[in-house]
Design a protein around this motif. Structure first.
Motif, PDB file in Angstrom:
ATOM      1  N   GLY A  75       0.814  -1.211   0.000  1.00 43.29           N
ATOM      2  CA  GLY A  75       0.000   0.000   0.000  1.00 43.29           C
ATOM      3  C   GLY A  75       0.851   1.265   0.000  1.00 43.29           C
ATOM      4  N   LYS A  76       2.114   1.139  -0.445  1.00 37.97           N
ATOM      5  CA  LYS A  76       3.021   2.292  -0.417  1.00 37.97           C
ATOM      6  C   LYS A  76       3.195   2.930  -1.790  1.00 37.97           C
ATOM      7  N   LEU A  77       2.530   2.381  -2.794  1.00 37.82           N
ATOM      8  CA  LEU A  77       2.627   2.966  -4.126  1.00 37.82           C
ATOM      9  C   LEU A  77       1.556   4.042  -4.232  1.00 37.82           C
ATOM     10  N   VAL A  78       2.002   5.286  -4.465  1.00 37.60           N
ATOM     11  CA  VAL A  78       1.044   6.389  -4.467  1.00 37.60           C
ATOM     12  C   VAL A  78       1.170   7.156  -5.773  1.00 37.60           C
ATOM     13  N   PHE A  79       0.176   7.941  -6.089  1.00 33.34           N
ATOM     14  CA  PHE A  79       0.311   8.828  -7.242  1.00 33.34           C
ATOM     15  C   PHE A  79      -0.226  10.200  -6.901  1.00 33.34           C
ATOM     16  N   SER A  80       0.299  11.180  -7.636  1.00 33.22           N
ATOM     17  CA  SER A  80      -0.019  12.569  -7.313  1.00 33.22           C
ATOM     18  C   SER A  80      -1.384  12.922  -7.863  1.00 33.22           C
ATOM     19  N   ASN A  81      -2.050  13.812  -7.180  1.00 32.35           N
ATOM     20  CA  ASN A  81      -3.338  14.302  -7.659  1.00 32.35           C
ATOM     21  C   ASN A  81      -3.151  15.263  -8.827  1.00 32.35           C
ATOM     22  N   ALA A  82      -2.093  16.098  -8.698  1.00 36.01           N
ATOM     23  CA  ALA A  82      -1.883  17.135  -9.701  1.00 36.01           C
ATOM     24  C   ALA A  82      -1.455  16.499 -11.018  1.00 36.01           C
ATOM     25  N   THR A  91       7.950   6.208   1.462  1.00 34.81           N
ATOM     26  CA  THR A  91       8.801   5.590   2.491  1.00 34.81           C
ATOM     27  C   THR A  91       8.851   6.519   3.688  1.00 34.81           C
ATOM     28  N   ASP A  92       9.562   6.069   4.714  1.00 33.67           N
ATOM     29  CA  ASP A  92       9.729   6.913   5.902  1.00 33.67           C
ATOM     30  C   ASP A  92      10.468   8.203   5.553  1.00 33.67           C
ATOM     31  N   LYS A  93      11.320   8.109   4.512  1.00 33.49           N
ATOM     32  CA  LYS A  93      12.138   9.281   4.164  1.00 33.49           C
ATOM     33  C   LYS A  93      11.437  10.177   3.170  1.00 33.49           C
ATOM     34  N   GLY A  94      10.175   9.936   2.918  1.00 30.72           N
ATOM     35  CA  GLY A  94       9.439  10.736   1.954  1.00 30.72           C
ATOM     36  C   GLY A  94       9.226   9.968   0.668  1.00 30.72           C
ATOM     37  N   LEU A  95       8.779  10.690  -0.354  1.00 20.32           N
ATOM     38  CA  LEU A  95       8.461  10.022  -1.609  1.00 20.32           C
ATOM     39  C   LEU A  95       9.719   9.787  -2.442  1.00 20.32           C
ATOM     40  N   LEU A  96       9.755   8.596  -3.084  1.00 15.88           N
ATOM     41  CA  LEU A  96      10.892   8.261  -3.931  1.00 15.88           C
ATOM     42  C   LEU A  96      10.396   8.037  -5.352  1.00 15.88           C
ATOM     43  N   ASP A  97      11.303   8.283  -6.284  1.00 19.50           N
ATOM     44  CA  ASP A  97      11.001   7.954  -7.673  1.00 19.50           C
ATOM     45  C   ASP A  97      11.100   6.445  -7.821  1.00 19.50           C
ATOM     46  N   PRO A  98      10.092   5.785  -8.399  1.00 16.91           N
ATOM     47  CA  PRO A  98      10.097   4.319  -8.419  1.00 16.91           C
ATOM     48  C   PRO A  98      11.218   3.735  -9.275  1.00 16.91           C
ATOM     49  N   LEU A  99      11.682   4.494 -10.282  1.00 15.02           N
ATOM     50  CA  LEU A  99      12.713   3.935 -11.154  1.00 15.02           C
ATOM     51  C   LEU A  99      14.091   4.070 -10.537  1.00 15.02           C
ATOM     52  N   THR A 100      14.338   5.244  -9.994  1.00 17.79           N
ATOM     53  CA  THR A 100      15.701   5.505  -9.506  1.00 17.79           C
ATOM     54  C   THR A 100      15.822   5.306  -8.006  1.00 17.79           C
ATOM     55  N   MET A 101      14.705   5.241  -7.295  1.00 15.31           N
ATOM     56  CA  MET A 101      14.671   5.190  -5.832  1.00 15.31           C
ATOM     57  C   MET A 101      15.354   6.407  -5.216  1.00 15.31           C
ATOM     58  N   GLN A 102      15.286   7.546  -5.894  1.00 13.69           N
ATOM     59  CA  GLN A 102      15.831   8.789  -5.360  1.00 13.69           C
ATOM     60  C   GLN A 102      14.685   9.664  -4.860  1.00 13.69           C
ATOM     61  N   PRO A 103      14.956  10.482  -3.845  1.00 18.48           N
ATOM     62  CA  PRO A 103      13.903  11.396  -3.365  1.00 18.48           C
ATOM     63  C   PRO A 103      13.478  12.354  -4.463  1.00 18.48           C
ATOM     64  N   VAL A 104      12.216  12.730  -4.417  1.00 15.10           N
ATOM     65  CA  VAL A 104      11.721  13.668  -5.419  1.00 15.10           C
ATOM     66  C   VAL A 104      11.184  14.901  -4.711  1.00 15.10           C
ATOM     67  N   PRO A 105      11.121  16.042  -5.439  1.00 15.33           N
ATOM     68  CA  PRO A 105      10.495  17.223  -4.835  1.00 15.33           C
ATOM     69  C   PRO A 105       9.026  16.955  -4.572  1.00 15.33           C
ATOM     70  N   ASP A 106       8.500  17.639  -3.567  1.00 19.56           N
ATOM     71  CA  ASP A 106       7.117  17.399  -3.123  1.00 19.56           C
ATOM     72  C   ASP A 106       6.117  17.640  -4.255  1.00 19.56           C
TER      73      ASP A 106
END
Lengths: 540, 384, 436
Positions: A75-82, A91-106
């Motif tokens: 249940g951790k796969l999310v998508f943006s409304n905008a 994740t606990d560290k915020g949202l990650l890009d699924p391909l790179t697993m790097q943090p993304v801007p909010d």
């Protein structure tokens, strides 16, 4: 028109198993690494698109796929409304890009990709397919199991690839089995291959194999059908024998529940002669003790949860034992020699205890969780044994053995036997009969409390818990012979097994009625129960 | 078995006379005050009180039947509710057949529950229940035969004490499960309800209710006289002797099991009559009447009132049920189980002989002090 | 009478009958009314049904408080009269009579089980009062004095089966229920419905168990066996209250997951799940007309106020609570419309009354005394709540007489004039079922 689970023809498959074909096509068309199309599908917010996306991921070969599928399962796969909608892993560290697993801007507000049963099955299939080539043999084994369960035709190419590389014997046979199961249900398979597959599956000889074999398409050749029919008949024959074994096992398990419920009563009623109508409430108090212990553990130290039952057992014993002593000191002790009046008083006490629990904890069920070592099951032959039931049987036997030991080997046990056999003589030998009475009643109540800990695992934890067991408990004690612990053991086990052997033929209700009639008739034959106390007394 | 009492034993005794007098007075006064006074006047007895009192009286008759075997023969039946319920079902089946085409589906023969479960014809055991005399006979026969068969087996095998109690409990429990089954043809858990007429009279009319009340009072009075007659007779002396020392009675040449069987069957028949009077006043009969807890409660009524006193049993039933009615309403509702439970504990501890038994004891002590002895109480001894 | 009986008591010393009558008669003199409107609450607070019904008692008390905060009804405050029928069916009838005759309540909210409703029905008819019944039930009933705010089978069971057929491709069905009238009727209706959809006899297994069944090993194993016939299988559960927890625990124990054999239940809601660890049950389904997880402002507001009222920020809400709330609001509206609490006027005024439900629409009291409802299908989540996976697009009108049952397919109910009948037979044109 409803969609059948398995497709009979290619056109049908095209129509209803869009997933299978779409994924095969996608795999052929798109480059193995490009999964952005699949990711976009997750943002559409409908189950069909999510399912298709999972299929694509499963065969994409992308290293990120496994992580994405896992995130969806959690249940951790999310998508943006905008707009444009994008998929992220939370994740606990915020949202990650699924391909790179790097943090993304909010990206602003997000919501999870929704999952239902259909998607859960697709997740299982996808993660099975994806982990078929995992370096860890155990993971591969469970992946093969997942493929076997879902029998997803789309997984066949991946499965065959993995099978070719597989070296581990166990994993290999599991994969062969999974492959055979898929092959049996597929269209356009050469008959020899299918017959071979039928033999592989048939050799399993269990319910699941039966399900696979019965799923053979109607348009299969006659010789194939014949082979399947032969295997099915063989499996059914062996399962019928295992059925008896299974029913006996269920009977023993029911018997041990009856034993647990009745064994405290075998002391308070059987040994002391108190018609203890509040016995069921002692069991209930034990179950509530478990609840309180688990609540405390959840609040203060969740890590201890697996030990919650172990902690609850002695606490339940002490708590209900104490309540028992209080009841004995304040009420029962005035009623010795008047056993029928104890019925009245303990009936009153049981009403009070029920209402007290209802007032304190509310009338609704309370949740008592199962520690991890009590969930799951293992197989012996075709017999599936659940750990929960196994532990209850073991626990019942331990309690029984401990009680026997207390009565036989300890001083207090000796005094208890002395007092119940001849109160005056025991008193003149210097035994404090008052104290022994209190201890005996406390012991019986405490054991009922321990039973409550076990019963909290299989039944409602509600103020009515005890009411469900009181009649059966009395029957067990009387059937076995009042005052004889071995009688209680044999009585509980034989009633449990008889019940479970009757149930498949007569149904749950009629089986129970038949059993009650049998008990009534049995008592005519042996008016003092199974193990009557030997002696010359004609009547008390 | 001889008593030192030289006078012939009085059939009723003072307390019995008062009891009968009160019942007869109630049977006349309550209907009169219900039917002939204006609602709102100080003397008016509202209809709901009439049916409530009627219900208590049927319970009292049930308690009386239990006291006959528990108090005087030492048979602790934890399944007497079964006989009560069987009588109730016999009456309920008659009332169901009287509905005729007024059921929701309008089927002239089949009761509603059979129609919507798609039954095509009436099961054989429903035949005859459209006739009141047949139903009235069944009210006594159904529980009577069950008691006869059950008792014949149990008493011949010399099943006694708690063993007997527990198998009576098993009996009522088995019947409970059986009547729950919809396939049995007794309406399953919903039981029988929505009655319209009894003997052509509207069951909800005040007049019918008042009559049923009066009948219940009379039935209780007659039941009392019958029990009293039984326990004062030679037969009754043997019963009491069996209660106190069954083996000795047997050694003196009495067939104890036959005596017990007769008492058991009479008691079951009385319970059946109580059930038959109960159903039209309450408006429903369903399998919960078979539940073992209900049967235990009957024992509790008898113990509260005083075991082995007959009057006490009836009094106990009325008192406990009145307490239940009273405590389950108003601000006490959440605590009523505490009160009821506490009452039972208190009675066992402080009034071990029950209310009437304690009163008798007190009276006898006073009379002994003044030198006159009257009406020796059949002192109950624990049947172990 | 008081005097007479006091005398009798003096003579008799211990005439309990007299004593009881005195006390009852004394109690029956109407307590001086403080210009309030009394509302009866007839839910079991002890015994086996307390587990479900206590919440509904609290709900009515909550609604009464809310209404009084808004100024009451017709300028008078409402006063709740609570009694405890103790899960004892004859006691339900006795208490109903007491509420109506002695306490003179204007309306009663109560009952859960069908048998309790059947037990009080004659009382409400005789004394001409109003009962609001808030629980899903088997249908096959429409009475002038009763308003049914729970679901009829077509408002719960049939949409759930449709969902399983369409979305899960279920072809084989286990209809498991407790052996009483609601499961029996629902399963009869479902069986006829499934057969009309082409499901064969051998693909339907029907199983009944007694109340409070606690050992489910054999039955769950049977379900597993039945499900291994190569066709997608689902269980439709009408198992009642207490027996559900051991049933689900056994399902979890034997490793039956929702992805293998989904179970759709009609009697399991948030309250029942509160007693189970739901992690092994994720994905099993329930069909109701309301879930706590409904995402509307009305629902949020309701939950907030409910939790404030109960002073428990974890207290759950469930479908029968919503039904109670809808019934209460309908009654208030009808009383205001009629300008009186007189039962006859209110009964007539109630038909056509619409009040907001909690899932974002309006429920209406139809002429058959049932209300329109949306149907929601939810999957169990690991936190004991439901994830709503399907909602019917519009509101569904109750079929109190099921078209799938032989005996009732020609019946309709319409309590408006001129029909004014609960069992009108459209074939014979007569009120009163099939007639002669």
């Amino acid at each position: 028109m409803t969609s059948p689970a398995r497709c009979r023809s290619l056109s049908c498959a095209l129509l209803f198993a869009a997933l299978a074909l779409a994924t095969l096509l996608c795999a052929g068309r798109a480059s193995a690494q490009d999964i952005s199309g699949a990711l976009d599908q997750f943002t559409q917010g409908n189950y069909g698109a999510t399912e298709a996306a999972l299929g694509e991921l499963a065969v994409s070969g992308s290293p990120a796929a496994a992580g994405i599928v896992q995130a969806l399962a959690d249940g951790k796969l999310v998508f943006s409304n905008a707009l444009p909608r994008k998929v992220f892993i939370e994740t606990d560290k915020g949202l990650l890009d699924p391909l790179t697993m790097q943090p993304v801007p909010d990206p602003g507000p997000v919501k999870p990709v929704r999952v239902n049963n259909r998607i859960r099955r697709a997740i299982e299939a996808a993660s099975g397919t994806l982990s078929l080539t995992s370096p860890d043999a155990a993971t591969r084994l469970s992946a093969a199991g997942a493929v076997l369960r879902t029998r997803d035709e789309a997984a066949l190419p991946a499965l065959e690839k993995a099978l070719a590389k597989e070296t581990d014997r166990h994993v290999k046979s599991a994969m062969t089995l999974a492959r055979s199961a898929i092959v049996i249900g597929m269209d356009g398979v050469p008959p020899e291959e299918r017959i071979k597959a039928i033999e592989v599956v048939g050799a399993e000889g269990n319910q699941d194999a039966l399900a696979v074999l019965r799923g053979l398409p109607d348009n299969a050749l006659p010789e194939v059908k014949e082979a399947a029919a032969k295997e099915i008949a063989g499996i059914q024959h062996s399962l019928a024998m295992w059925d008896v074994v299974q029913n006996v096992w269920y009977g023993l398990s029911l018997g041990s529940v009856l034993l647990l419920a009745a064994i405290g009563l075998a002391i308070t009623f059987g040994v002391m002669g108190v018609i203890n109508m509040a016995h069921g409430e002692m069991v209930m108090l034990g179950a509530y003790t478990t609840f309180v212990v688990q609540q405390a553990i959840r609040t203060y130290d969740p890590g201890l949860f697996d030990a919650s039952l172990i902690i609850a057992i002695p606490l339940a014993f002490l708590f209900t034992g104490l309540i028992g002593v209080i009841i004995e000191r304040t009420v029962i002790r005035f009623l010795y020699g008047r056993p029928l009046e104890t019925l009245l008083a303990t009936w009153g006490i049981s009403l009070i205890l029920q209402q007290a629990i209802r007032t304190i904890f509310g009338p609704t069920n309370r949740e008592v969780g199962a520690p991890s070592w009590m969930s799951g099951s293992f197989d012996i032959g075709q017999l599936s044994i659940t750990y929960g039931r196994l532990w209850i049987i073991i626990f019942a036997m331990l309690v029984f053995a401990a009680l026997l030991a207390v009565l036989r080997l300890t001083r207090i046990g000796l005094e208890m036997r002395a007092v119940t056999q001849n109160r005056r003589m025991a008193a003149s030998m210097g035994i404090r009969t008052n104290w022994v009475d209190a201890m005996t009643f406390g012991l019986g109540s405490g054991i009922a409390g321990m039973a409550g800990v076990a019963l909290s695992q299989i039944d409602n934890v509600s103020p009515n818990l005890g009411q469900g067991y009181i009649i059966d408990s009395f029957l067990v004690v009387v059937f076995g012979g009042v005052g004889n612990l071995w009688g209680t053991l044999v009585g509980a086990m034989s009633l449990g097994v008889a019940n479970k052997l009757l149930e498949p033929y007569a149904g749950a209700v009629l089986g129970k009625i038949a059993l009650l009639v049998i008990i009534i008739l049995f008592i005519q034959k042996r008016p003092r129960g199974l193990f009557a106390l030997k002696g010359r007394s004609i009547e008390a | 078995m001889s008593t030192s009492d030289t006078r012939p034993p009085a059939l009723l005794g003072t307390s019995g006379l008062i009891f009968i007098a009160v019942l007869v007075a109630a049977a006349i006064l309550v209907p009169v005050l219900n039917l002939l006074t204006a609602p709102g006047s100080a003397l008016h007895v509202p209809t709901y009180v009439v049916s409530l009192l009627g219900k208590y009286l049927t319970y009292a008759l049930l308690a009386l039947s239990v006291d006959l075997i528990w108090g005087y023969v030492g048979i602790l039946s934890l399944g007497h509710g079964a006989f009560f319920a069987l009588g109730g079902y016999a009456m309920g089946m008659y009332l169901m057949r009287q509905i005729g085409t007024r059921g929701v589906y309008g089927d002239p023969i089949l009761p509603d529950f059979m129609v919507f479960l798609n039954w095509k014809e009436l099961p054989w055991f429903w035949y005859g229940f459209d006739m009141f005399p047949f139903a009235a006979v069944m009210v006594v026969l159904a529980p009577g035969i069950l008691a006869l068969v059950f008792g014949w087996f149990a008493f011949r095998s010399r099943v006694t004490g708690v063993y007997l109690s527990i198998i009576t409990q098993a009996m009522t429990f088995a019947l409970l499960l059986a009547f729950f089954r919809n396939d049995m043809g007794f309406g399953g858990n919903n039981g029988l309800t929505d009655f319209k007429d009894i003997l052509g009279f509207n069951i909800q009319a005040d007049g019918t209710r008042a009559t049923l009340f009066a009948l219940s009072a009379l039935a209780l009075a007659l039941g009392y006289v019958l029990c009293r007659y039984l326990v004062r007779s030679h037969f009754g002396k043997v019963l009491i002797a069996i209660r106190d020392a069954e083996t000795r009675v047997r050694f003196t040449g009495y067939r104890a099991e036959n005596y017990k069987l007769v008492a058991f069957v009479v008691s079951a028949a009385l319970a059946g009559i109580a059930g038959a009077l109960y159903v039209p006043q309450v408006g429903i009969i369903n399998p919960s009447e078979f539940s073992p807890a209900n049967s235990i409660e009957i024992i509790v009524w008898v113990a509260v009132g005083g075991r082995g006193t007959l009057v006490g049993a009836a009094l106990g039933a009325v008192l406990v049920n009145y307490a239940k009615t009273y405590f389950t309403s108003g601000f006490l509702a959440p605590y009523w189980l505490f009160m009821l439970g506490g009452l039972f504990v208190a009675v066992t501890l402080f009034l071990p002989k029950g209310i009437v038994g304690t009163f008798y004891e007190w009276r006898d002590r006073r009379k002994a002090a003044t030198g006159e002895a009257d009406e020796p109480v059949a002192e109950p001894r624990p049947a172990e | 009478m008081l005097n007479l009986f006091t005398q009798a008591r003096r003579i008799a010393g211990r005439a309990a009958v007299g004593a009881a009558a005195v006390a009852l008669a004394a109690a029956s003199v109407p307590a001086h009314a403080q210009e309030t409107i009394k509302v009866g609450v007839l839910h079991s607070l002890s015994g086996t049904m307390a587990i479900s019904e206590t919440t509904l008692k609290d709900t009515v008390l909550f609604m009464v408080q809310e209404q009084n905060a808004k100024g009451g009804v017709l300028g008078k405050k409402l006063e709740a009269v609570v009694v405890d029928p103790a899960s004892n069916w004859p006691l339900f009838a006795e208490k109903a009579r007491e509420l109506i005759s002695k306490d003179k309540v204007a309306v009663v909210f109560g009952c859960w089980t069908s048998v309790s409703r059947k037990s009080v029905l004659p009382v409400f008819k005789e004394l001409d009062s109003i009962l609001f019944y808030p629980v899903q039930y088997e249908g096959e009933e429409s009475e002038r004095n009763v308003f049914y705010t729970g679901a009829a089978p077509n408002q719960q069971a049939i949409p759930a089966v449709d969902y399983l057929m369409e979305n899960e491709g279920v072809q084989r069905w286990v209809l498991a229920g407790t052996d009483y009238v609601y499961p029996r009727t629902t399963n009869k209706i479902l069986e006829a419905y499934l057969k009309s959809k082409g499901v064969k006899d051998e693909d339907i297994m029907i199983n009944y168990t007694p109340f409070g069944q606690s050992d489910w090993q054999t039955i769950v194993a049977d379900i597993k066996k039945f499900g291994s016939a190569g066709k997608k299988t689902a269980v439709v559960s009408t198992i009642n209250g207490d027996a559900n927890v051991p049933f689900y625990k056994e399902l979890a124990n034997q490793g039956i997951k929702a992805t293998d054999i989904p179970v759709v239940a009609f009697s399991v809601g948030e309250e029942e799940l509160a007693g189970i660890d739901t992690k092994p049950l994720v994905g099993h389904l329930a069909a109701w007309n309301y879930f706590q997880s409904v995402d509307t402002p009305e629902n949020k507001d309701f939950i907030e106020k409910w939790r404030a009222y109960t002073k428990n920020d974890k207290r759950v809400t469930n479908d029968p609570m919503e039904a109670t709330m809808i019934g209460f609001n309908m009654w208030v509206k009808a009383v205001e419309k009629a300008g009186t609490t007189d039962p006859d006027a209110v009964i007539d005024a109630l038909i056509g009354v619409s009040v907001p439900n909690l899932s974002g629409g309006y429920s209406t009291m139809m002429p058959n005394h049932h209300i329109t409802k949306p149907v929601l299908i939810g999957e169990v989540k690991d936190d004991g709540q439901f994830d709503i996976v399907e909602q019917t697009p519009g509101l569904i009108v109750a079929q109190e007489w099921s078209p799938y049952l032989e005996g009732s397919k020609d019946l309709i109910a319409d309590w408006r004039k001129p029909l004014n009948c609960g069992n009108f037979n459209v074939k014979t044109g007569k009120c009163g079922g099939a007639g002669q």
